[in-house]
Design an enzyme around this catalytic site. Structure first.
Site, PDB file in Angstrom:
ATOM      1  N   LYS A  13      55.642  16.776  87.385  1.00  0.00           N
ATOM      2  CA  LYS A  13      54.725  16.589  86.260  1.00  0.00           C
ATOM      3  C   LYS A  13      54.405  17.920  85.578  1.00  0.00           C
ATOM      4  CE  LYS A  13      52.654  12.468  88.419  1.00  0.00           C
ATOM      5  NZ  LYS A  13      51.384  11.783  88.802  1.00  0.00           N
ATOM      6  N   TYR A  54      54.158   3.746  82.836  1.00  0.00           N
ATOM      7  CA  TYR A  54      52.868   3.483  83.489  1.00  0.00           C
ATOM      8  C   TYR A  54      52.242   2.158  83.041  1.00  0.00           C
ATOM      9  CZ  TYR A  54      52.768   8.135  85.660  1.00  0.00           C
ATOM     10  OH  TYR A  54      53.032   9.245  86.437  1.00  0.00           O
ATOM     11  N   ASN A 117      48.642  15.533  90.294  1.00  0.00           N
ATOM     12  CA  ASN A 117      49.133  15.522  91.678  1.00  0.00           C
ATOM     13  C   ASN A 117      50.628  15.828  91.772  1.00  0.00           C
ATOM     14  OD1 ASN A 117      50.112  13.162  90.667  1.00  0.00           O
ATOM     15  ND2 ASN A 117      49.111  11.808  92.128  1.00  0.00           N
ATOM     16  N   HIS A 120      55.876  12.518  90.603  1.00  0.00           N
ATOM     17  CA  HIS A 120      56.056  11.066  90.627  1.00  0.00           C
ATOM     18  C   HIS A 120      57.360  10.768  91.352  1.00  0.00           C
ATOM     19  CE1 HIS A 120      56.583   6.898  89.458  1.00  0.00           C
ATOM     20  NE2 HIS A 120      57.851   7.227  89.283  1.00  0.00           N
ATOM     21  N   GLU A 131      63.045   2.621  86.445  1.00  0.00           N
ATOM     22  CA  GLU A 131      62.680   3.971  85.988  1.00  0.00           C
ATOM     23  C   GLU A 131      63.920   4.808  85.669  1.00  0.00           C
ATOM     24  OE1 GLU A 131      60.059   5.322  89.129  1.00  0.00           O
ATOM     25  OE2 GLU A 131      58.483   3.902  88.535  1.00  0.00           O
TER      26      GLU A 131
HETATM   27  P1  IDP Z   1      51.535   7.227  92.645  1.00  0.00           P
HETATM   28  O1  IDP Z   1      51.935   8.288  91.644  1.00  0.00           O
HETATM   29  O2  IDP Z   1      51.177   7.836  93.974  1.00  0.00           O
HETATM   30  O3  IDP Z   1      52.521   6.085  92.746  1.00  0.00           O
HETATM   31  P2  IDP Z   1      49.821   5.383  91.142  1.00  0.00           P
HETATM   32  O4  IDP Z   1      48.707   4.596  91.755  1.00  0.00           O
HETATM   33  O5  IDP Z   1      51.047   4.654  90.724  1.00  0.00           O
HETATM   34  O6  IDP Z   1      50.148   6.603  92.132  1.00  0.00           O
HETATM   35  O7  IDP Z   1      49.184   6.125  89.871  1.00  0.00           O
HETATM   36  C1  IDP Z   1      50.025   6.792  88.967  1.00  0.00           C
HETATM   37  C2  IDP Z   1      49.418   8.135  88.656  1.00  0.00           C
HETATM   38  O8  IDP Z   1      48.185   7.940  87.980  1.00  0.00           O
HETATM   39  C3  IDP Z   1      49.047   8.990  89.881  1.00  0.00           C
HETATM   40  O9  IDP Z   1      50.126   9.718  90.413  1.00  0.00           O
HETATM   41  C4  IDP Z   1      47.980   9.897  89.305  1.00  0.00           C
HETATM   42  O10 IDP Z   1      48.568  10.943  88.538  1.00  0.00           O
HETATM   43  C5  IDP Z   1      47.254   8.950  88.354  1.00  0.00           C
HETATM   44  N1  IDP Z   1      46.120   8.271  88.992  1.00  0.00           N
HETATM   45  C6  IDP Z   1      46.150   7.208  89.832  1.00  0.00           C
HETATM   46  N2  IDP Z   1      44.910   6.840  90.216  1.00  0.00           N
HETATM   47  C7  IDP Z   1      44.067   7.690  89.577  1.00  0.00           C
HETATM   48  C8  IDP Z   1      42.637   7.838  89.570  1.00  0.00           C
HETATM   49  O11 IDP Z   1      41.900   7.103  90.234  1.00  0.00           O
HETATM   50  N3  IDP Z   1      42.136   8.846  88.796  1.00  0.00           N
HETATM   51  C9  IDP Z   1      42.922   9.680  88.076  1.00  0.00           C
HETATM   52  N4  IDP Z   1      44.253   9.569  88.040  1.00  0.00           N
HETATM   53  C10 IDP Z   1      44.828   8.597  88.792  1.00  0.00           C
HETATM   54 MG    MG Z   2      52.997   4.601  91.355  1.00  0.00          MG
END
Ligand code: IDP
Ligand code: MG
Length: 140
Positions: A13, A54, A117, A120, A131
């Site tokens: 990212k 997303y 974080n 992805h 994807e």
């Molecule tokens: P993942 O990337 O671990 O699969 P997902 O639940 O698919 O997680 O969420 C996609 C992305 O959205 C996450 O990697 C993170 O960047 C963001 N995200 C998910 N939940 C939250 C939240 O509660 N607050 C802020 N950002 C979030």
């Molecule tokens: Mg995800």
């Protein structure tokens, strides 16, 4: 008998690129025996692509800031191939919340903010196929 090789879509990212952590993250992927990066480029991901990527999160409070963050600068997009690579890169990344992620994982070692974080990685064979088509239409 080994299982058939898998492919997964990985995005480093914009925070990973901005912070100069691309080499650190790619090094962890390359360190795993038998996994290969088969496509890779640096690109600023267009909003329509992010909206498709997303789509499952549309309407959630974090959706709009997430799409904005993901469009805020270049990411590294890649396809990684190898044994159980879908599950494996999710394990290297650690859980979504980097504070809950164990030290030793990419998110656990380097991130503090849920949105930022670092990485992805596709979460299933179905997601990986969808994807890869979205990010690398020419190779799928
Ligand atoms: P993942 O990337 O671990 O699969 P997902 O639940 O698919 O997680 O969420 C996609 C992305 O959205 C996450 O990697 C993170 O960047 C963001 N995200 C998910 N939940 C939250 C939240 O509660 N607050 C802020 N950002 C979030
Ligand atoms: Mg995800």
């Amino acid at each position: 008998m080994s299982q058939p090789s898998q492919r997964t879509l990985v995005l480093l990212k914009p925070d990973t690129v901005r912070r100069g952590l691309v080499g650190e993250v790619i090094g962890r992927i390359e360190a795993k025996a038998g996994w290969r990066i088969v496509e890779m480029d640096l690109r600023t991901i267009e909003r329509p692509v992010l909206e498709q990527h997303y789509a499952e999160h549309e309407g959630r409070p974090f959706y709009e800031p997430l799409v904005e963050f993901m469009a805020s600068g270049p990411s590294v997009a890649m396809i990684v191939e190898g044994e159980r690579v879908i599950e494996g890169i999710r394990a290297l990344a650690g859980p979504t919340d980097p504070i809950a992620a164990a030290p030793g994982s990419i998110r656990g070692d380097h991130a503090t903010i849920v949105r930022e974080n670092l990485i992805h990685a596709s979460d299933s064979e179905e997601s990986a196929e969808r994807e890869i088509k979205l990010f690398f239409p020419e190779v799928s």
